[in-house]
Design an enzyme around this catalytic site. Structure first.
Site, PDB file in Angstrom:
ATOM      1  N   CYS A 258      18.919  28.379  46.242  1.00  0.00           N
ATOM      2  CA  CYS A 258      19.379  29.663  45.752  1.00  0.00           C
ATOM      3  C   CYS A 258      19.592  31.008  46.728  1.00  0.00           C
ATOM      4  O   CYS A 258      18.573  31.178  47.425  1.00  0.00           O
ATOM      5  CB  CYS A 258      18.136  30.275  44.617  1.00  0.00           C
ATOM      6  SG  CYS A 258      18.574  31.996  43.842  1.00  0.00           S
TER       7      CYS A 258
ATOM      8  N   ASN B  96      17.544  20.954  46.400  1.00  0.00           N
ATOM      9  CA  ASN B  96      17.071  20.086  45.041  1.00  0.00           C
ATOM     10  C   ASN B  96      16.474  18.781  45.684  1.00  0.00           C
ATOM     11  O   ASN B  96      17.124  18.255  46.751  1.00  0.00           O
ATOM     12  CB  ASN B  96      18.269  19.818  44.347  1.00  0.00           C
ATOM     13  CG  ASN B  96      18.942  21.170  44.045  1.00  0.00           C
ATOM     14  OD1 ASN B  96      19.314  21.926  44.680  1.00  0.00           O
ATOM     15  ND2 ASN B  96      18.904  21.527  42.391  1.00  0.00           N
TER      16      ASN B  96
ATOM     17  N   HIS C 256      13.181  21.768  43.055  1.00  0.00           N
ATOM     18  CA  HIS C 256      13.665  21.676  44.428  1.00  0.00           C
ATOM     19  C   HIS C 256      12.352  21.144  45.171  1.00  0.00           C
ATOM     20  O   HIS C 256      11.367  21.235  44.934  1.00  0.00           O
ATOM     21  CB  HIS C 256      13.694  23.126  44.636  1.00  0.00           C
ATOM     22  CG  HIS C 256      15.137  23.762  44.622  1.00  0.00           C
ATOM     23  ND1 HIS C 256      16.046  24.389  45.203  1.00  0.00           N
ATOM     24  CD2 HIS C 256      15.706  23.746  43.224  1.00  0.00           C
ATOM     25  CE1 HIS C 256      17.168  24.907  44.512  1.00  0.00           C
ATOM     26  NE2 HIS C 256      16.945  24.363  43.200  1.00  0.00           N
TER      27      HIS C 256
ATOM     28  N   HIS D 257      14.889  20.922  36.411  1.00  0.00           N
ATOM     29  CA  HIS D 257      15.744  21.333  37.825  1.00  0.00           C
ATOM     30  C   HIS D 257      14.720  21.504  39.213  1.00  0.00           C
ATOM     31  O   HIS D 257      14.298  22.865  38.941  1.00  0.00           O
ATOM     32  CB  HIS D 257      16.607  22.472  37.588  1.00  0.00           C
ATOM     33  CG  HIS D 257      17.478  22.949  38.659  1.00  0.00           C
ATOM     34  ND1 HIS D 257      18.782  22.490  38.678  1.00  0.00           N
ATOM     35  CD2 HIS D 257      17.186  23.702  39.907  1.00  0.00           C
ATOM     36  CE1 HIS D 257      19.427  23.133  39.771  1.00  0.00           C
ATOM     37  NE2 HIS D 257      18.185  23.715  40.674  1.00  0.00           N
TER      38      HIS D 257
END
Length: 313
Positions: A241, A250, A210, A208
């Site tokens: 976040c 992202n 960013h 995941h």
């Protein structure tokens, strides 16, 4: 020599990670339209929402209604984050296909995100996992700020291995490795992935990433070389976040999918449809979107060749 996989799974996280970072409220019907379009693009896994307290993230207060209204289809797995038993019960009632636990690699980020230290938070996972098992609900885990913490800097590999060992004890072997604030670099990402895959070969890891500092695809490429075949991304690069400084979006889905397709890696996703959705989201949220493909187009978008040189001056 590293072997690049022939096919990968791209999970769309815009409805959760993307939406939670937007300050303006998105009407429920608009969310339904966006999630439905994501489904029609061909994504087989979507992180559709988070069952957090409405006061924590007001944008996701309609998680239950969203699950009722979207066009659910066979073969599309809907995943949701759950922070506690109350959230898990909501997820079970809403009939999501899979739940994901939230965890930070460092105590500093964990206290900011969950008001618990990392391993105290993992102790709290036990009743959630037991209840999910009773309900026949698959559970995946996560490790945020795994490639760098905005409060503590580099996270020791030993720390990641300790957390993974605890996950193994809990029976959770599907783990997302998150570069929450885009502090990772290819050398660091390779080091951690190699170490963790060596110690836990039975685990199914995903990335995941960013793109806070423009390193996301370089880190994704390293992940591919190290055997990672599951990646999260967000249409138009939306995301971030709420509990971490400078946690911009992202890696955009259209950027990641375009690059994978250019490399001959299959995803099963309609890139043109993703780009169309990305352009619509960019118009709605111009301050929050970040995508190379929306700016430059695909490599295959060729232009009419000039007949002669145009001289200036």
């Amino acid at each position: 020599m590293s072997v690049i996989p022939e096919r990968v799974t791209v999970t769309e996280v815009c409805p959760r990670d993307g939406f939670q970072s937007l300050p303006a409220n998105i009407p429920l019907e608009e969310k339904v339209e966006i999630v439905n379009e994501i489904i029609y693009c061909g994504f087989k896994q979507i992180e559709v929402t988070s069952f957090v307290h409405p006061k924590a993230i007001p944008q996701l207060k309609d998680a239950d209604e969203l699950l009722q209204k979207i066009d659910r289809r066979n073969g599309v797995q809907l995943r949701a984050l759950v922070p506690n038993l109350i959230g898990l019960e909501r997820a079970i009632k809403a009939k999501v296909d899979k739940v994901k636990l939230m965890l930070s690699a460092t105590d500093s980020h964990s206290l900011s995100n969950a008001n618990r230290t990392t391993f105290d938070a993992m102790e709290d996972f036990k009743p959630l996992i037991n209840r999910a098992n009773e309900a026949g609900m698959p559970v995946s885990g996560s490790i945020s700020v795994v490639f760098g913490c905005p409060y503590e800097g580099d996270v020791p590999v030993s720390r990641i291995l300790q957390i993974s060992e605890k996950y193994a004890d809990l029976g959770v072997t599907n783990i997302s490795l998150a570069d929450t604030t885009g502090m990772g670099n290819p050398v660091r990402v390779r080091k951690i992935i190699r170490a963790i895959k060596k110690e836990f070969p039975e685990f199914d890891f995903s990335l995941h990433l960013h793109n806070t500092r423009g390193m996301a695809f370089a880190n994704a490429l390293v992940g591919l070389e190290e055997g990672i075949v599951n990646f999260d991304s967000s249409v138009a690069g939306l995301g971030g976040c709420p509990y971490a400084p400078n946690a911009s979006g992202n890696i955009s889905s259209e950027d990641l999918i375009h690059a994978l397709h250019e490399m001959g890696i299959e995803t099963g996703i309609d890139l043109d449809r993703v780009i169309k959705l990305g352009k619509n989201l960019e118009k709605k949220f111009p301050q929050s979107s970040d995508s190379f493909i929306l700016k430059a187009g695909k490599c295959s978008d060729l232009h009419l060749a000039p007949k002669e040189q145009v001289k200036l001056g």
